[in-house]
Design a protein around this motif. Structure first.
Motif, PDB file in Angstrom:
ATOM      1  N   VAL A 103       6.595   7.834  36.064  1.00 27.11           N
ATOM      2  CA  VAL A 103       7.799   7.276  36.681  1.00 27.11           C
ATOM      3  C   VAL A 103       8.563   6.292  35.808  1.00 27.11           C
ATOM      4  O   VAL A 103       9.770   6.179  35.929  1.00 27.11           O
ATOM      5  N   THR A 104       7.916   5.536  34.972  1.00 27.39           N
ATOM      6  CA  THR A 104       8.652   4.641  34.068  1.00 27.39           C
ATOM      7  C   THR A 104       8.365   5.110  32.660  1.00 27.39           C
ATOM      8  O   THR A 104       7.223   5.042  32.197  1.00 27.39           O
ATOM      9  N   ARG A 105       9.379   5.619  31.971  1.00 30.00           N
ATOM     10  CA  ARG A 105       9.142   6.251  30.686  1.00 30.00           C
ATOM     11  C   ARG A 105       8.951   5.202  29.588  1.00 30.00           C
ATOM     12  O   ARG A 105       9.613   4.160  29.602  1.00 30.00           O
ATOM     13  N   ASN A 158       0.114   5.983  21.517  1.00 29.00           N
ATOM     14  CA  ASN A 158       0.711   5.086  20.526  1.00 29.00           C
ATOM     15  C   ASN A 158       0.745   3.631  20.993  1.00 29.00           C
ATOM     16  O   ASN A 158       1.428   2.797  20.396  1.00 29.00           O
ATOM     17  N   GLY A 159       0.046   3.370  22.141  1.00 26.91           N
ATOM     18  CA  GLY A 159      -0.118   1.991  22.571  1.00 26.91           C
ATOM     19  C   GLY A 159       0.941   1.459  23.516  1.00 26.91           C
ATOM     20  O   GLY A 159       0.869   0.311  23.944  1.00 26.91           O
ATOM     21  N   THR A 160       1.929   2.284  23.851  1.00 28.98           N
ATOM     22  CA  THR A 160       2.952   1.803  24.801  1.00 28.98           C
ATOM     23  C   THR A 160       2.447   1.972  26.232  1.00 28.98           C
ATOM     24  O   THR A 160       1.584   2.803  26.504  1.00 28.98           O
ATOM     25  N   VAL A 161       3.011   1.173  27.136  1.00 28.05           N
ATOM     26  CA  VAL A 161       2.578   1.202  28.544  1.00 28.05           C
ATOM     27  C   VAL A 161       3.577   2.021  29.358  1.00 28.05           C
ATOM     28  O   VAL A 161       4.793   1.825  29.258  1.00 28.05           O
ATOM     29  N   CYS A 162       3.092   2.931  30.160  1.00 30.47           N
ATOM     30  CA  CYS A 162       3.961   3.634  31.120  1.00 30.47           C
ATOM     31  C   CYS A 162       3.279   3.650  32.486  1.00 30.47           C
ATOM     32  O   CYS A 162       2.084   3.393  32.599  1.00 30.47           O
ATOM     33  N   GLN A 163       4.076   3.942  33.488  1.00 26.76           N
ATOM     34  CA  GLN A 163       3.515   3.951  34.862  1.00 26.76           C
ATOM     35  C   GLN A 163       3.442   5.379  35.385  1.00 26.76           C
ATOM     36  O   GLN A 163       4.292   6.223  35.085  1.00 26.76           O
ATOM     37  N   GLN A 164       2.383   5.585  36.165  1.00 26.15           N
ATOM     38  CA  GLN A 164       2.139   6.920  36.698  1.00 26.15           C
ATOM     39  C   GLN A 164       2.052   6.833  38.229  1.00 26.15           C
ATOM     40  O   GLN A 164       1.346   5.978  38.776  1.00 26.15           O
ATOM     41  N   ILE A 170      -1.843   3.443  29.318  1.00 24.70           N
ATOM     42  CA  ILE A 170      -1.511   3.126  27.910  1.00 24.70           C
ATOM     43  C   ILE A 170      -1.539   4.439  27.155  1.00 24.70           C
ATOM     44  O   ILE A 170      -2.546   5.159  27.152  1.00 24.70           O
ATOM     45  N   THR A 171      -0.426   4.761  26.561  1.00 20.80           N
ATOM     46  CA  THR A 171      -0.317   6.039  25.849  1.00 20.80           C
ATOM     47  C   THR A 171      -1.025   5.956  24.496  1.00 20.80           C
ATOM     48  O   THR A 171      -1.487   4.881  24.072  1.00 20.80           O
TER      49      THR A 171
END
Length: 791
Positions: free
Chosen positions: A171-173, A108-114, A105-106
């Motif tokens: 991997v998922t922006r 600003n609250g958005t979800v991305c994958q690592q 969770i970045t």
């Protein structure tokens, strides 16, 4: 024209090298190498080089055969095309990798994958210029719109680096993700991404060398949050080349490869007992050992394990005597006695090779060295004489060598091994019983082996009997052939006594007349009497040390003086049954001597001690001697022979230190006192004989394999016994069983039944082991790595 030589390599490690054949594009090597393989390997490779005096030797091409494919080529003579040697062709080894997909969770609250890439280790990377490489890895995430690359640290001088480094890739922006490039995408298709790992050798001042790559699609994580596996390194683009390679020539090889899975000793007891009863079975043709020889497609396959097993248990002399008697029943002419390739003659040939090696060395080696290192011409064929050659001088040269060799042989009876003398005595007795009216047969029975099949063969091919390091050149081969022909005719006592020779060539017949004197006849007769006598010899063996092994290796300075540097120096090592010595050069006085009785243990030394491969230690009453062999095969052979020669020493150690004592500390257990007892148990299970290294379980396993392969023929022999027992009438025409020697069908039938029963019982543990092996090596494990791309 080129000056060519070949090397034999386990992967990229050179274990043998042929001599150089000068000025030829079609070199003929004719060299034979036999070795036990002491470690796991992927390829058996053969490199062809062009010798260069001023620069590095040029690699013309190579043949690389996968371990799994060796069995397909075993026992066949094949021409293999040479392939170019480049970084792609040298790829070997495997990589241990773990992939994970984490959600983040970045701010600003958005979800991305690592994507987490954990590069753990590599195993079995190639040697670079004969040395361990300095590897590092690049880890790339590759997709349609990106190529992110990261790099590990360089690991120094190792083929098995432990990286243990973790790399992170997004991997998922997230929707807020922007990138100043022509590819502005909010989300990537994970299916199109792949991880690529490239292995490189750090070249420091020169260009880095490619060691191999693997490509793993990120889609392997579709169903799992993590993926962990070993991968086999691949050539770039799997080695596919669109451009056609030049024809580099081809190499003719004859490879014999055997791989045995030996079970614990108790499994082999019934088969071993049955085989060891063979000499006592009446008739001998109904024995298990004889039946093995009858049913094997190639008798030679059966002979080697059989001879070694019977020799180990002192059963060879009675068995060969019984089989030779069977041969003599079919011999009608005393002049052709023991001339065929029967089971008896092959067993004797093999036995003489096994036990007669030292006898040949002490008898022939010094003279053969003189002949091979001298350039004296001995050609007496008028057609083959070179311009300026004097045939009378050549005759004198040849006569000198023949006389010197002959006189050495006839004075060598004291060195003849006891088991050879015992068999020669038995042959003499049974030959006299078979041909009581022929006074010469008692001598020709022995001379047909000791001269014709032993000395004459060793003279003409000294490299095969380890009397010379390489195949001699053409002129020397011609000289040795002429000497060998004369020696075998001199040894044929019948030819001498009957004043006739077997030579077809006039020039040889004329030359041989020089030797038809009473003195030669008497000398041969006396020698044959001595080596076929049962009288106890006063052996000179107690005063003469047995030469066991010699060769060039590196040893670490002992540091016996305070100012002496403890570096590694090249030395010539020589081992006899009495002492281990090293010298600055062959033939020079010894610099250092360790009496064999002072050796307490001989063990491998861990690579980490001095960052050097193929090291072993000779632990004796003074400081340990640290030695580096040139390759793994040589190291294994030295450890083996040193263990065997010192096995009966008193005060042998039960434990040792696998690493060195450096800077006041043992590297293995961190103890500070140099006298601290070892932290690891010594290697046990040393074979019992210094000169005959026989592992009876392995030989019995080989015999089991041969019986298994020949079960159909064994079945036919069993049926033939039944037919003979039922049908007592005359045999009208040849049939299936006319090829077998069946003297007593009832006894033979019983033995076959016993063999079948034992083989069936042995099949069970073998099958269990095969299943266990196949199930334990999971795809992706270190033993069974993944090959190429996987999804």
């Amino acid at each position: 024209m080129r000056d060519c030589f070949c090397t034999i390599n386990l992967d990229q490690e050179e274990v043998y090298r042929t001599q150089v054949v000068e000025k030829s594009l079609s070199p003929f090597f004719s060299e034979e190498f036999y070795f036990e393989i002491p470690r796991s390997f992927q390829y058996l490779s053969f490199y062809v080089y062009d010798k260069n005096v001023l620069q590095r030797d040029l690699r013309i091409g190579k043949v690389a055969i996968k371990k799994e494919d060796l069995c397909n080529h075993s026992g066949k003579e094949t021409w293999f095309s040479l392939h170019p040697v480049d970084s792609n062709s040298e790829v070997q080894g495997k990589v241990h990798l773990e992939l994970k997909l984490n959600e983040l969770i970045t701010e600003n609250g958005t979800v991305c994958q690592q994507l987490v890439v954990h590069i753990k280790a590599c195993h079995g990377l190639p040697l670079i210029n004969g040395q361990s490489c300095d590897p590092y890895a690049t880890v790339s995430l590759v997709g349609p719109s990106r190529n992110d690359q990261k790099k590990t640290k360089v690991k120094k001088k190792t083929s098995n680096p432990q990286f243990n480094e973790i790399f992170y890739f997004e991997v998922t922006r997230s929707s807020s993700y922007t990138r100043k490039s022509q590819f502005q995408v909010e989300e990537e298709d994970i299916e199109k991404l792949e991880i690529r790992i490239d292995l490189w050798n750090n070249g420091n001042l020169v260009q880095d060398v490619f060691l191999g790559e693997i490509k793993v699609p990120v889609s392997v994580l579709r169903n799992d949050s993590s993926h962990q596996a070993w991968y086999l390194l691949q050539p770039r683009d799997n080695g596919n080349k669109s451009s056609k390679t030049d024809d580099l020539g081809s190499l003719r090889l004859n490879i014999c490869y055997t791989e045995d899975y030996v079970l614990p000793s108790e499994y082999y007891s019934p088969l071993k007992t049955l085989l060891l009863k063979s000499p006592d079975v009446q008739p001998v043709s109904a024995s298990a050992a004889y039946i093995l020889g009858e049913i094997c497609r190639d008798k030679n396959d059966a002979v080697l394990p059989l001879v070694r097993l019977l020799l180990h248990h002192d059963k060879l002399v009675p068995f060969v005597t019984a089989v030779a008697e069977l041969d003599l029943k079919d011999t009608q002419d005393a002049n052709t006695i023991f001339r065929g390739n029967s089971l008896a003659t092959r067993c004797l040939d093999e036995m003489m090779k096994i036990v007669g090696g030292h006898y040949l060395k002490v008898t022939l080696k010094s003279i053969l060295d003189e002949i091979c290192e001298s350039s004296k011409s001995c050609e007496i064929d008028p057609i083959k004489l070179k311009e300026g050659d004097n045939v009378e001088n050549n005759k004198e040269n040849l006569r000198y060598y023949v006389d010197k060799l002959f006189n050495t042989i006839i004075k060598s009876s004291m060195s003849c091994p006891t088991v050879m003398c015992d068999i020669f005595y038995s042959l003499r007795q049974i030959a006299t019983q078979r041909f009581p009216n022929d006074p010469h047969v008692q001598y020709s029975a022995v001379s047909s082996f000791v001269f014709l099949r032993f000395f004459a063969v060793a003279v003409v091919s000294p490299h095969t009997f380890h009397l010379r390091p390489h195949h001699p050149d053409a002129q020397t081969i011609r000289t040795l052939t002429l000497i060998s022909k004369t020696i075998q005719t001199l040894g044929s006592w019948g030819s001498l006594s009957k004043s006739k020779s077997s030579f077809k060539e006039t020039f040889m017949y004329e030359f041989f007349k020089m030797f038809q004197e009473e003195g030669y006849i008497t000398a041969v007769k006396k020698f044959l009497d001595e080596i076929s006598s049962t009288e106890t010899k006063v052996s000179s063996g107690t005063s003469e040390p047995v030469h066991l092994k010699e060769g060039e290796m590196f040893k670490r300075a002992q540091g016996r003086t305070r100012i002496g540097k403890k570096n590694f120096k090249k030395r010539w090592f020589c081992l006899t049954s009495r002492e281990l010595t090293y010298h600055k050069q062959p033939g020079k006085d010894a610099i250092y001597t360790i009496p064999v009785r002072n050796i307490l243990a001989v063990e491998k030394l861990e690579e980490s001690s001095f960052n050097k491969k193929n090291m072993f230690q000779v632990i004796h009453t003074e400081k340990p001697l640290y030695v580096q062999a040139n390759n793994c095969v040589e190291a294994n052979e030295w450890i083996d022979v040193l263990c065997r020669v010192s096995r009966c020493n008193q005060n042998r150690l039960s434990s040792f230190h696998p690493s060195a004592y450096l800077n006041g500390i043992w590297l293995c257990c961190q103890e500070t006192s140099e006298n601290t007892p070892g932290c690891k148990p010594c290697t046990a299970g040393v074979p019992a004989d210094i000169q005959i290294d026989i592992d009876e379980d392995r030989e019995t396993e080989r015999i089991y394999s041969l019986f298994t392969l020949s079960l159909l023929k064994l079945q036919k022999m069993e049926e033939a016994c039944g037919t003979i027992a039922v049908y007592q009438g005359p045999q009208k025409e040849p049939d299936d069983y006319s090829n077998f020697v069946i003297e007593d069908s009832v006894t033979t039938f019983k033995t076959i039944q016993q063999i079948k029963s034992i083989i069936e019982k042995l099949d069970e543990p073998h099958e269990k082991y095969r299943k266990k092996r196949s199930s334990s090596a999971k795809y992706g494990s270190k033993e069974n790595p993944i090959i190429g791309k996987t999804s």
